[in-house]
Design a protein around this motif. Structure first.
Motif, short mmCIF file in Angstrom:
data_model
loop_
_atom_site.label_atom_id
_atom_site.label_comp_id
_atom_site.label_asym_id
_atom_site.label_seq_id
_atom_site.Cartn_x
_atom_site.Cartn_y
_atom_site.Cartn_z
N ASN A 66 1.15 -0.86 0.29
CA ASN A 66 0.10 -0.06 -0.13
C ASN A 66 0.71 1.50 0.53
O ASN A 66 0.38 2.39 -0.62
CB ASN A 66 -1.23 -0.06 1.22
N LEU A 67 2.18 1.05 -0.05
CA LEU A 67 2.75 2.13 0.24
C LEU A 67 3.86 2.34 -0.84
O LEU A 67 4.34 3.35 -0.89
CB LEU A 67 3.70 2.47 1.25
N GLY A 68 3.39 1.29 -1.87
CA GLY A 68 4.21 1.63 -3.01
C GLY A 68 5.29 0.68 -4.11
O GLY A 68 6.11 0.82 -4.68
N PHE A 69 5.60 -0.28 -2.59
CA PHE A 69 7.02 -0.95 -3.13
C PHE A 69 6.05 -1.89 -3.91
O PHE A 69 5.32 -2.21 -4.13
CB PHE A 69 7.33 -1.81 -1.41
N GLN A 70 7.04 -2.26 -5.01
CA GLN A 70 7.15 -3.14 -6.07
C GLN A 70 7.12 -4.96 -6.07
O GLN A 70 6.76 -5.62 -6.44
CB GLN A 70 7.86 -2.69 -7.42
N ASP A 71 8.09 -4.72 -5.56
CA ASP A 71 8.42 -6.02 -4.33
C ASP A 71 9.63 -5.30 -2.90
O ASP A 71 10.62 -4.79 -2.58
CB ASP A 71 9.44 -6.54 -5.21
N TYR A 72 8.91 -6.28 -1.99
CA TYR A 72 10.17 -6.70 -0.46
C TYR A 72 10.32 -7.70 -0.05
O TYR A 72 9.59 -8.91 0.02
CB TYR A 72 9.12 -5.47 0.12
N ARG A 73 11.60 -7.71 -0.13
CA ARG A 73 11.65 -9.23 0.71
C ARG A 73 12.48 -9.62 1.54
O ARG A 73 12.35 -8.36 2.63
CB ARG A 73 13.60 -9.47 -0.35
N PHE A 74 11.61 -10.54 2.57
CA PHE A 74 11.12 -11.02 4.15
C PHE A 74 12.03 -12.38 3.59
O PHE A 74 12.39 -13.12 3.23
CB PHE A 74 9.79 -10.87 4.22
N VAL A 75 12.02 -13.06 5.20
CA VAL A 75 12.38 -14.07 5.22
C VAL A 75 11.63 -14.88 4.73
O VAL A 75 12.32 -16.06 3.78
CB VAL A 75 12.91 -14.30 6.95
N GLU A 76 10.28 -15.25 4.67
CA GLU A 76 9.75 -16.36 3.85
C GLU A 76 10.28 -15.81 2.56
O GLU A 76 9.61 -17.30 1.59
CB GLU A 76 8.21 -15.43 4.00
N ASN A 77 10.26 -15.12 2.00
CA ASN A 77 9.79 -15.21 0.31
C ASN A 77 11.18 -14.80 -0.07
O ASN A 77 11.75 -15.08 -1.47
CB ASN A 77 8.83 -14.35 -0.14
N TYR A 78 12.30 -14.87 0.97
CA TYR A 78 13.58 -13.89 -0.02
C TYR A 78 14.68 -15.23 1.34
O TYR A 78 15.45 -15.68 0.42
CB TYR A 78 13.87 -12.87 0.03
N PHE A 79 14.83 -14.37 2.24
CA PHE A 79 16.51 -15.21 3.45
C PHE A 79 16.43 -16.16 3.96
O PHE A 79 16.98 -16.89 4.09
CB PHE A 79 16.72 -14.07 4.43
N SER A 80 14.77 -17.25 3.84
CA SER A 80 15.10 -18.21 4.27
C SER A 80 15.94 -19.36 3.96
O SER A 80 16.08 -20.19 4.97
CB SER A 80 13.37 -18.79 4.66
N PRO A 81 16.32 -19.81 2.52
CA PRO A 81 16.99 -21.01 2.98
C PRO A 81 18.34 -20.22 3.12
O PRO A 81 18.81 -20.94 3.24
CB PRO A 81 17.35 -20.31 1.06
N MET A 82 18.74 -19.23 3.47
CA MET A 82 19.58 -19.18 3.91
C MET A 82 20.46 -19.10 5.21
O MET A 82 21.66 -19.04 5.96
CB MET A 82 20.99 -17.33 3.45
N THR A 83 18.92 -19.53 5.88
CA THR A 83 18.53 -18.96 7.31
C THR A 83 18.12 -19.44 8.06
O THR A 83 17.57 -19.76 9.65
CB THR A 83 18.39 -17.45 7.61
N ASP A 84 18.04 -20.66 7.49
CA ASP A 84 17.04 -22.10 8.56
C ASP A 84 15.54 -21.43 8.55
O ASP A 84 15.21 -22.61 9.23
CB ASP A 84 17.81 -22.52 9.09
N GLY A 85 15.12 -20.17 7.41
CA GLY A 85 13.67 -20.22 8.57
C GLY A 85 14.02 -18.82 9.25
O GLY A 85 13.14 -17.90 9.92
N GLY A 86 15.02 -18.84 10.07
CA GLY A 86 15.47 -17.74 10.86
C GLY A 86 15.72 -16.60 10.94
O GLY A 86 15.67 -16.12 9.26
N VAL A 87 15.68 -15.18 11.57
CA VAL A 87 15.67 -14.18 10.92
C VAL A 87 17.53 -14.33 10.05
O VAL A 87 18.76 -15.13 11.16
CB VAL A 87 16.13 -13.25 12.00
N GLY A 88 17.50 -12.70 9.57
CA GLY A 88 18.99 -13.17 9.33
C GLY A 88 19.63 -11.61 9.86
O GLY A 88 19.03 -10.84 10.32
#
Length: 618
Positions: free
Chosen positions: A362-384
């Motif tokens: 709603n604030l206009g971002f076309q894409d935003y990367r979070f644990v769920e859609n980007y970082f999870s494989p690198m963090t085993d599902g945890g925070v980075g």
């Protein structure tokens, strides 16, 4: 065949009192039971997290069960004593309750976002959402529908009592009297936040999970309170429109378009500015080196030790008073999109935190990367943390740059998030010298915080070094969201001798201030004709984007132009305390000129928040 008296429509005046009483007990009792069934079905579909355990938890806290079931029952009796027909009142109660419940259930499935009362006011948004998703039926839904139909058939044929005019009036009055205290309970923040806390199966920092932990009917009714986004006192929409119409969004000249990478650092502040004793200079050495080649200044936030999203959204919108952002809202990311920028960002934490997965859209971002859609494989599902995050930011920059447009990114770190362990150290023990009599617990907290900061600063140095060699013109904005938690009751602040009494100017600065820096690589300096070095103004996060645009030589959107005089006169507006900065001094009483500007600003931000102008980009 003689009718069974209980199944008659009206009580016979020739009946003895006991038979009349039995007649109405029969009608009211089965209406109550059937409606409790509707409430129970609603609770079943509300429990979308660990369903059986969550459903049981609703009844383990009787107040949660009561505040979900009582409104359904009262709605039934209000309708019954208006319509005089149990089956019709039941059908309407079930349709309303379960219609909204299922709307929330589908929203949770598709967007991890429950139905709020405010959503009922956003029919266009609801239509857009409905058109994007394919609804479906589950076996549980079909079973629930069958049970509801059976309930209606039973009431239609077996609960036929129709009250006379006098009983209708008395019953309706009694239902209203019962509804009033229940309504007040659903609106109480104390009951919602404390007496119905149900955090055993959820993360209490997820607004969505907190909502689910309280059922559906109750939190939905509580959301009525937050839906009333009242205009500021003396609001004049015509005046706001007139002021804003005096400006137009100014395009960024094609030859002045540079990419902007903004990074907000979690719980980050430069404690060396306070003269913190015993702090090893190495902690901030890399950061100070970056400041020497940047435009820097103090940022006066609205928050302390938490509430990250306030600084975040003030920066992204230019608002000081934040709305709910449950629909598309004017913001600087939308403006950058209108200028042909790729608008993205990342946060190595969970998408549900502060509901960013929905609000960032709603604030206009076309894409935003979070644990769920980007970082999870690198963090085993945890925070980075920063050793992972900053190198990934470089990779994400390369991906975004490859699209062939200038880039606006807003990124947020997780490292630095408190609290910090007071039993053991995570980063080593040599960031603070204990010649001031710290307790071991205080020393551990300090070493854990400053060890994290030291690591962040090393990562910042490597990140900036990469962009020194970048041929594309890039401006980087770095700022802290708020000061850190340092012990319960601010005990460690007290131990290091830092005054946090914000009734004094010094305490106010210490409590609310962090730092910002705006840096440009050589390519950006050449394009923009600015060296990006020196001391910038002290501002609220609301005006930090103004400082960025001024440094870049951009005029900016109409809203920024209209509010720039406010920044020049009153660059700090601290909403929790009602304090301002005017003429370089902290004050609670503005000059007449300053007050007039702030009054206009309040109207402008409300008007701009309510009138979205970038529909063509959605």
């Amino acid at each position: 065949m003689k009718k069974i008296p209980l199944f008659q429509r009206h009580a016979d005046q020739s009946w003895p009192a006991w038979k009349t009483a039995l007649f109405w007990v029969w009608n009211l009792f089965w209406g109550l039971c059937a409606t409790l069934g509707v409430g129970l079905v609603s609770l079943i579909f509300a429990a979308v997290i660990d369903q059986k355990a969550m459903l049981l938890s609703y009844f383990q806290n009787p107040l949660i069960a009561f505040l979900n079931l009582a409104p359904v029952v009262l709605l039934y009796f209000l309708l019954y004593f208006i319509l005089g027909r149990a089956s019709l009142a039941y059908a309407l109660t079930a349709a309303i309750t379960l219609g909204f419940t299922m709307g929330s259930w589908f929203k949770l499935q598709f967007r991890n976002d429950p139905l709020m009362f405010e959503d009922l006011l956003l029919l266009k948004e609801a239509g857009n959402m409905a058109g994007k998703y394919q609804l479906f039926l589950t076996k549980t839904m079909i079973l629930a529908l069958v049970l509801l139909i059976l309930g209606w058939l039973f009431l239609h044929f077996c609960v036929r009592g129709r009250p006379g005019a006098r009983l209708l009036l008395l019953g309706f009055a009694a239902a209203v009297l019962c509804a009033l205290p229940v309504w007040n309970m659903t609106q109480s923040d104390d009951i919602y936040n404390n007496r119905t806390a149900n955090n055993g199966l959820i993360n209490q920092w997820s607004a969505t999970q907190v909502y689910v932990s309280k059922g559906f009917v109750y939190p939905f009714l509580h959301s009525v309170k937050s839906a009333s986004d009242a205009p500021p006192e003396g609001y004049d929409a015509g005046r706001a429109e007139t002021i804003l119409s005096g400006y137009e969004d100014a395009d960024i000249p094609e030859d002045k378009k540079v990419s902007v990478i903004s990074i907000m650092l979690e719980s980050y502040d430069d404690f060396s500015k306070y003269g913190t004793p015993t702090l090893d200079p190495k902690v901030y050495a890399d950061y100070h080196a970056l400041e020497e080649e940047s435009l820097t200044g103090d940022l006066i936030t609205n928050i302390f030790a938490g509430g990250t999203v306030d600084s975040e959204r003030c920066f992204l919108t230019g608002f000081a008073d934040l709305g709910s952002f449950r629909s598309a809202t004017n913001s600087y990311p939308w403006y950058f999109r209108s200028q042909g920028y790729t608008v993205t960002g990342s946060h190595p934490c969970y998408a549900w935190f502060y509901n960013r997965e929905n609000i960032n859209v709603n604030l206009g971002f076309q894409d935003y990367r979070f644990v769920e859609n980007y970082f999870s494989p690198m963090t085993d599902g945890g925070v980075g943390y920063d050793d992972l995050f900053f190198p990934e930011l470089i990779k994400l920059w390369e991906q975004d740059k490859a699209l062939g447009q200038p880039v606006f990114q807003y990124n947020l770190t997780y490292q630095g998030h408190g609290p910090y362990n007071d039993d053991q150290t995570w980063w080593g023990d040599d960031y603070v010298v204990n010649d001031k009599g710290y307790t071991q617990a205080e020393l551990n907290i300090l070493n854990n915080y400053f060890g994290s900061v030291y690591n962040t600063n090393q990562n910042l140095k490597a990140f900036f070094d990469y962009f020194r060699e970048e041929e594309e013109p890039v401006v980087i904005v770095v700022f802290g969201d708020h000061n850190p938690w340092l012990g319960d009751g601010n005990s460690v602040y007290e131990a290091i001798g830092l005054d946090l009494d914000f009734s004094t100017p010094e305490g106010f600065y210490n409590y609310y201030s962090t730092r910002y820096l705006i840096w440009a690589n050589d390519a950006a300096k050449a394009v923009l004709g600015n060296d990006f070095v020196g001391e910038g103004p002290t501002v609220s996060p609301t005006f930090l984007m103004d400082v960025v645009f001024d440094a870049c030589g951009w005029t900016g959107p109409a809203y920024m132009q209209a509010t720039r005089p406010v920044m020049e006169q009153v660059p700090v507006m601290n909403t929790p305390t009602g304090l301002y900065m005017e003429d370089g001094a902290v004050t609670g009483t503005l000059t007449p000129e300053g007050q007039a500007l702030v009054t206009d600003f309040d109207m402008l931000q409300y008007y701009y928040r309510k009138n979205f102008i970038y529909d063509g980009l959605r």
